[in-house]
Enzyme design. Structure first.
Site, PDB file in Angstrom:
ATOM      1  N   ASP A 232       0.837  -1.182   0.005  1.00  0.00           N
ATOM      2  CA  ASP A 232      -0.072  -0.070   0.024  1.00  0.00           C
ATOM      3  C   ASP A 232       0.921   1.398  -0.076  1.00  0.00           C
ATOM      4  O   ASP A 232       1.863   1.335   0.804  1.00  0.00           O
ATOM      5  CB  ASP A 232      -0.793   0.083   1.340  1.00  0.00           C
ATOM      6  CG  ASP A 232      -1.928   0.984   1.326  1.00  0.00           C
ATOM      7  OD1 ASP A 232      -2.681   1.077   0.287  1.00  0.00           O
ATOM      8  OD2 ASP A 232      -2.105   1.773   2.300  1.00  0.00           O
ATOM      9  N   GLU A 296       2.111  -0.249  -4.822  1.00  0.00           N
ATOM     10  CA  GLU A 296       1.062   0.939  -5.249  1.00  0.00           C
ATOM     11  C   GLU A 296       1.796   2.201  -5.332  1.00  0.00           C
ATOM     12  O   GLU A 296       2.149   2.770  -4.186  1.00  0.00           O
ATOM     13  CB  GLU A 296      -0.114   0.832  -4.179  1.00  0.00           C
ATOM     14  CG  GLU A 296      -1.389   1.883  -4.721  1.00  0.00           C
ATOM     15  CD  GLU A 296      -2.143   2.601  -3.516  1.00  0.00           C
ATOM     16  OE1 GLU A 296      -3.225   2.895  -3.959  1.00  0.00           O
ATOM     17  OE2 GLU A 296      -1.597   2.436  -2.394  1.00  0.00           O
TER      18      GLU A 296
HETATM   19  C1  NOJ Z   1      -4.511   2.945  -0.720  1.00  0.00           C
HETATM   20  C2  NOJ Z   1      -5.439   2.153  -0.705  1.00  0.00           C
HETATM   21  O1  NOJ Z   1      -5.653   1.509  -1.927  1.00  0.00           O
HETATM   22  C3  NOJ Z   1      -6.826   2.950  -0.453  1.00  0.00           C
HETATM   23  O2  NOJ Z   1      -7.846   2.131  -0.465  1.00  0.00           O
HETATM   24  C4  NOJ Z   1      -6.416   3.471   1.100  1.00  0.00           C
HETATM   25  O3  NOJ Z   1      -7.391   4.284   1.210  1.00  0.00           O
HETATM   26  C5  NOJ Z   1      -5.163   4.083   1.148  1.00  0.00           C
HETATM   27  N1  NOJ Z   1      -4.085   3.500   0.535  1.00  0.00           N
HETATM   28  C6  NOJ Z   1      -4.768   4.549   2.531  1.00  0.00           C
HETATM   29  O4  NOJ Z   1      -4.483   3.121   3.045  1.00  0.00           O
END
Ligand code: NOJ
Length: 560
Positions: A232, A296
């Protein structure tokens, strides 16, 4: 840093993962190490709250995923990435973790997870978990201890600062969910930093204890046999050590979320982040060369590709979201592909994403008809594709009435179209109550068209979106050209995008009409249609001119 181990380590041999690899090696004739599994695989993202409920609480669970594994193998994907399933107060639906080593009771138990992993592996499906290292929940024991006193040994696991001279927040950093990124803590009279909700305090990755603890979390799941992680907000992990103000963004408009008013050059994407990523990769490498690290990362291309790391010791796949943000125009997309291909480091493997739980679904962006063309693009470009659950049946965004909003982003910045509930609604399995998702009250509404748009209805219709996905996935699986072959651009007009995918022995032309009007193009040589989005015309020979109906995509085999 530890190098990837190849041949496989004893730890890897002991894990269930190796059985999975043997199966796919057999199926493809490829050898471990020379061609990693994830290069020729398709990843399927499961948002677990919305996939399948088995205990009637309106929320999907691990047993529900197990019940649907046969569907996933029938569909033809190779790996599942499951969005967070760990203990969480659910302020951000699992992206706020209070215990990294346990399953939230809403989703099941550790035993359920082990069962899911074994059942997935038995079917040859890899399992990727969502690793959330940037922040914990504010109820995580580390944070509870950290905020208990300034001299608590856990204090420095988070980011604490004194107020600015005027008593306000230490700098101008903004939360990605709107508002200030600094929260005042009355008891200890300091601010703490949170890139997202105040219930999601950021960990301090400059602290060696954080690194040790969080790498132990990776070990915990790797030891259980998981095949890798989607990390993440990887680019957020390290912040500027001087806490400098972010500069204003001269291109900000009202259409953009509030945090984009500043350019996040000091609060994210700091050079030191790459050391952390390569350390994570080192942890995975202890288990052999087979465990996958995905990041990500929402950044411009030249900064995104830095996450492959020095000597490719970073993420195997820094997620490429550029198809999500690109205007749907052939020339633009061709340029995007060119720039991405050119920016990739030597040996870096590409990947493509059309939708995810944070962005509007592809069918909502381009329409259901065009979503078929998008599917063909996703599954024929060079690189590992990720399919978001439900896209394979053409699920679209579902309007959620203001009174039923669940997403914290929509609650904090209401009415601006940033809410993520519409793309997170329950999977549409059949035409029974709640689309077969749950016998309880679903946590988000079911799409009003679920009686028609569902897996059961589409599985018996050869022209459905689901049948198209299955054909594309099966075709791709059997073709080296489409999986690992070269990409060569051929043509881009206003609406038509065409490219070749080829190896020494196979050559395919992919031609996509990105608009609703008929269009044509001159083919680079005689070819024969083998697959198209409309489900007809296979076998037809094309000598010079390929005619495409509106919203049509074609894969044609080059004959000479
Ligand atoms: C990225 C995640 O994909 C998203 O859903 C989340 O709200 C944020 N990171 C915070 O963790």
């Amino acid at each position: 840093m530890t190098a990837d181990v190849d041949p496989v380590s004893s730890k890897q041999k002991a894990s269930v993962g190796i059985q999975v690899h043997s199966r796919s090696e057999k199926a493809t004739g490829r050898q471990a190490g020379t061609d990693a599994w994830w290069r020729h695989s398709v990843i399927y993202q499961i948002y677990p709250r919305s996939f399948q409920d088995t205990n009637d609480d309106g929320i999907g669970d691990l047993r529900g995923i197990v019940d649907r594994l046969d569907y996933l193998t029938w569909l033809g994907v190779d790996a599942i990435w499951i969005s967070p399933i760990f203990c969480s107060p659910m302020a951000d639906f699992g992206y706020d973790i209070s215990d990294y080593r346990n399953i939230d009771p809403r989703f099941g138990t550790l035993e359920d997870f082990d069962h899911l992993l074994a059942e997935a592996h038995r079917r040859g499906l890899r399992v990727l978990l969502d690793y959330v290292p940037n922040h914990t929940s504010d109820r995580h024991p580390w944070f509870l201890a950290a905020r208990s006193a300034r001299d608590d040994p856990h204090r420095d696991m988070y980011i604490w600062r004194d107020p600015a001279p005027d008593g306000g927040p230490p700098n101008n950093w903004q939360s990605d969910f709107g508002g200030d990124a600094w929260q005042w803590d009355e008891a200890t009279e300091q601010y703490y930093y949170h890139a997202y909700l105040k219930e999601q305090p950021d960990l301090n990755w400059r602290n060696p204890l954080v690194r040790k603890e969080m790498y132990d979390v990776l070990h915990f799941w790797l030891d259980r046999g998981v095949d890798g992680f989607r990390v993440d907000v990887m680019w957020h992990l390290i912040k500027d050590d001087l806490f400098r103000d972010n500069p204003p963004n001269p291109d900000w408009t009202e259409a953009m979320p509030p945090h984009k008013k500043v350019l996040q050059i000091y609060s994210a994407d700091r050079p030191e982040v790459h050391d952390v990523v390569s350390e994570m990769r080192g942890v995975l490498a202890e288990y052999g060369a087979d465990r996958l690290l995905i990041g990500e990362i929402y950044l411009p291309l030249e900064r995104l590709v830095a996450y492959y790391g020095r000597d490719l010791r970073g993420a195997h796949l820094p997620f490429n979201f550029h198809l999500i943000t690109a205007p749907w125009e052939a020339r633009h997309i061709e340029r995007q592909i060119d720039e991405y291909e050119a920016a990739l480091p030597e040996g870096g493997w590409p990947n493509w994403v059309l939708s995810n739980h944070d962005k509007p679904r592809i069918a909502a962006r381009v329409g259901r008809e065009q979503a078929r063309v998008a599917a063909m693009m996703l599954l024929t470009l060079r690189g590992t594709p990720t399919v978001y659950y439900g896209d394979e049946i053409g699920m679209s965004n579902v309007a959620v009435p203001p009174g039923n909003v669940r997403d914290p982003f929509e609650r904090q910045v209401p009415g601006r179209g940033f809410g993520r509930d519409p793309q997170r609604t329950p999977m549409q399995w059949d035409s029974t109550t709640n689309a077969g998702f749950s016998a309880g009250i679903p946590w988000l509404p079911i799409a009003s068209d679920a009686a028609d748009v569902n897996v059961e209805a589409q599985s018996s219709d050869p022209r459905s979106m689901l049948s198209l996905y299955r054909k594309l996935l099966s075709f791709r699986r059997r073709s080296d050209a489409l999986t690992i072959g070269r990409y060569t651009k051929v043509h881009a007009s206003k609406c038509v995008l065409a490219y070749l995918r080829e190896t020494e022995s196979e050559r395919y032309l992919v031609a996509l009409n990105l608009g609703p009007q008929p269009a044509e193009m001159t083919v680079p040589g005689p070819c024969r249609r083998v697959l198209d989005t409309s489900g007809g015309g296979a076998g037809q020979r094309i000598q010079e001119t390929l005619r495409l109906a509106g919203n049509e995509g074609v894969v044609a085999e080059m004959i000479d």
